[in-house]
Design an enzyme around this catalytic site. Structure first.
Site, PDB file in Angstrom:
ATOM      1  N   PHE A 285      47.386  29.723  34.156  1.00 39.97           N
ATOM      2  CA  PHE A 285      45.967  29.408  34.392  1.00 39.97           C
ATOM      3  C   PHE A 285      45.151  29.993  33.256  1.00 39.97           C
ATOM      4  CE2 PHE A 285      41.644  30.027  35.687  1.00 39.97           C
ATOM      5  CZ  PHE A 285      41.325  28.791  36.202  1.00 39.97           C
TER       6      PHE A 285
ATOM      7  N   ASP B 134      46.212  36.309  27.048  1.00 39.81           N
ATOM      8  CA  ASP B 134      45.046  35.998  27.879  1.00 39.81           C
ATOM      9  C   ASP B 134      44.922  37.103  28.923  1.00 39.81           C
ATOM     10  OD1 ASP B 134      43.161  35.175  29.680  1.00 39.81           O
ATOM     11  OD2 ASP B 134      43.871  33.103  29.830  1.00 39.81           O
TER      12      ASP B 134
ATOM     13  N   LYS C 224      35.680  37.895  32.253  1.00 38.96           N
ATOM     14  CA  LYS C 224      35.471  38.494  33.574  1.00 38.96           C
ATOM     15  C   LYS C 224      34.858  39.900  33.560  1.00 38.96           C
ATOM     16  CE  LYS C 224      38.247  35.262  36.090  1.00 38.96           C
ATOM     17  NZ  LYS C 224      39.512  34.607  35.816  1.00 38.96           N
TER      18      LYS C 224
HETATM   19  C1  LIG Z   1      39.550  33.213  35.166  1.00 36.33           C
HETATM   20  C2  LIG Z   1      40.499  33.027  34.046  1.00 36.33           C
HETATM   21  C3  LIG Z   1      40.172  32.218  32.930  1.00 36.33           C
HETATM   22  C4  LIG Z   1      38.920  31.388  32.868  1.00 36.33           C
HETATM   23  O1  LIG Z   1      37.765  32.120  32.930  1.00 36.33           O
HETATM   24  P1  LIG Z   1      36.371  31.374  33.275  1.00 36.33           P
HETATM   25  O2  LIG Z   1      35.334  32.425  33.041  1.00 36.33           O
HETATM   26  O3  LIG Z   1      36.455  30.957  34.714  1.00 36.33           O
HETATM   27  O4  LIG Z   1      36.245  30.219  32.374  1.00 36.33           O
HETATM   28  C5  LIG Z   1      41.072  32.173  31.888  1.00 36.33           C
HETATM   29  N1  LIG Z   1      42.225  32.855  31.933  1.00 36.33           N
HETATM   30  C6  LIG Z   1      42.587  33.613  32.984  1.00 36.33           C
HETATM   31  C7  LIG Z   1      43.878  34.347  32.960  1.00 36.33           C
HETATM   32  C8  LIG Z   1      41.737  33.723  34.083  1.00 36.33           C
HETATM   33  O5  LIG Z   1      42.098  34.448  35.143  1.00 36.33           O
END
Ligand SMILES: *Cc1c(COP(=O)(O)O)cnc(C)c1O
Length: 414
Positions: free
Chosen positions: A146, A233, A262
């Site tokens: 994700f 990520d 985040k």
């Molecule tokens: C939440 C998330 C994203 C995307 O972040 P948004 O601010 O919702 O665009 C990307 N990578 C990971 C691992 C995430 O948990």
């Protein structure tokens, strides 16, 4: 619960249903206030927040230091665009680069934007530094990843719910099994056009899948061997969530490109960032990438405050300690449970797997009952429930939560 207040929460739900696009399926609870590890609904009922806005609120709801910074900076200067310099961005970039140990930072707003930015940097690096022929670069990604919701990102998702009828999809991605070094090496060996390997140190959305010990370290070594960028990520795993500042630090890995989002703001503001050293980041030149809001003075000030809180309040150490305790307590419960199969995670990013089919509604029903009992969590992928409270939680509060969770689970035992 009196009927007037019940109407109030039903009204809020009805409004969203009528006027909002139906792109989420929220747990039926209407929140109106938050502080630290707690949130309150419109009826004034208090809950422990065990989602933390998908780990954006690591520093706790409405942290006074972050909120004050947000308010003060908003009153002074909120947005200049990058057409001009502002007096906060450089300070923030220096602070974050020293904090995470990189030469340069590229500021964006959302996690998905930061992932897109990392992909663009990686592709440019492939053509300008590695010498891959134009338009031939490939980036390796993992199954069940994700990384966000843009058209390019969903192009390399394998979740039909995220992908269906959003094609045509972006090319240039190779999907391999997560936590499989052999497949990574084979792919690197047989494909000279690979530019990068994009990976979550723990697959959060997929259900908190923790890879085998040594996976990240060896994956990084393979990337180095084949001159491929290791792109971490850490949007969900980063910023103390897993018991270290970054989840890759559990294996002493330094990524070539680091993606954060985040908790960069503690939930107060959308802030994301991509960090890399000069040899990589310098492929970005004026006009080649940008964002109107990225790096604005409010974001810069808020990010400094949010990162300062993480250090000042020892949130990584607290997450490590409370995470151990949580998993120990859950494992104690699981030895005599039929309904919970296992608990897994690192730090305060954990999940339990309900002993049923993925399609079963039990996890959802458990979350409804948890809500009734004063704790908010949500299933991810059917039979898995993620538990990720704010990292400002105390041991006493965590033990209180363990009681709520185990008491609730007991109601579902058969
Ligand atoms: C939440 C998330 C994203 C995307 O972040 P948004 O601010 O919702 O665009 C990307 N990578 C990971 C691992 C995430 O948990």
């Amino acid at each position: 619960m009196n009927t007037i207040n019940k109407t109030q929460s039903q009204q809020a739900i009805d409004l969203e249903n009528k006027y909002g696009a139906h792109n989420y399926h929220p747990l039926p609870v209407v929140l109106s206030k938050g502080e630290g590890v707690y949130v309150w609904d419109v009826d004034g009922k208090q809950y422990y927040d065990f989602l933390s806005a998908y780990s954006a609120v690591n520093q706790g709801h409405c942290h006074p230091k972050i909120v004050n910074t947000l308010v003060e900076q908003s009153k002074r200067l909120a947005l200049t665009s990058r057409a001009f310099y502002n007096d906060m961005l450089g300070k923030y970039e220096k602070y974050a680069c020293e904090y995470f140990g990189f030469d340069k930072l590229l500021p964006m707003n959302t996690g998905a934007e930061a992932v897109e930015t990392a992909l663009k940097i990686c592709r440019r690096w492939a053509y300008e530094k590695k010498g891959i022929s134009e338009n031939k670069a490939e980036i390796i990604v993992c199954k069940n990843n994700f990384h966000g919701r843009t058209t390019t990102i969903i192009s390399f998702s394998n979740d039909p719910v995220a992908r269906t009828h959003f094609g045509p999809y972006t090319n240039g991605f190779i999907k391999i099994e997560y936590d499989n070094l052999q497949e990574l090496e084979t792919t690197l060996k047989t494909n000279p056009n690979v530019a990068g390997f994009l990976v979550e140190p723990i697959q959060g959305e997929a259900g908190v899948y923790v890879p085998s010990e040594g996976y990240l370290k060896q994956a990084k070594a393979l990337c180095k061997k084949y001159n491929v960028l290791f792109i971490a990520d850490e949007v969900q795993t980063g910023i103390a969530r897993t018991g270290k500042l970054l989840a890759v630090q559990h294996e002493d890995v330094v990524p070539d490109i680091l993606i954060l989002g985040k908790a960069m703001s503690g939930g107060a503001y959308p802030i994301s960032a991509v960090l890399a050293n000069n040899d990589i980041m310098n492929v970005i030149t004026p006009g080649s990438h940008g964002s109107t809001f990225g790096g604005n003075p409010v974001a810069a000030a808020v990010a400094i405050a949010a990162l300062t809180v993480v250090k000042e309040e020892n949130l990584a150490e607290n997450a490590e300690k409370l995470g151990q305790l949580f998993r120990n307590k859950m494992n104690e419960y699981i030895t005599k449970s039929n309904i919970v199969r296992l608990v897994r995670g690192k730090g305060l990013l954990n999940a339990i797997v309900i002993n049923e089919e993925v399609e079963s509604e039990t996890a959802w029903n458990i979350c409804l009952r948890l809500r009734d009992n004063g704790l908010l969590a949500k299933p991810t992928h059917g039979n898995i429930i993620r538990f990720a409270p704010p990292l400002v939680m105390t041991q006493e509060q965590l033990l209180d939560c363990v009681v709520i969770i185990t008491k609730t689970l007991t109601e579902f035992e058969r």
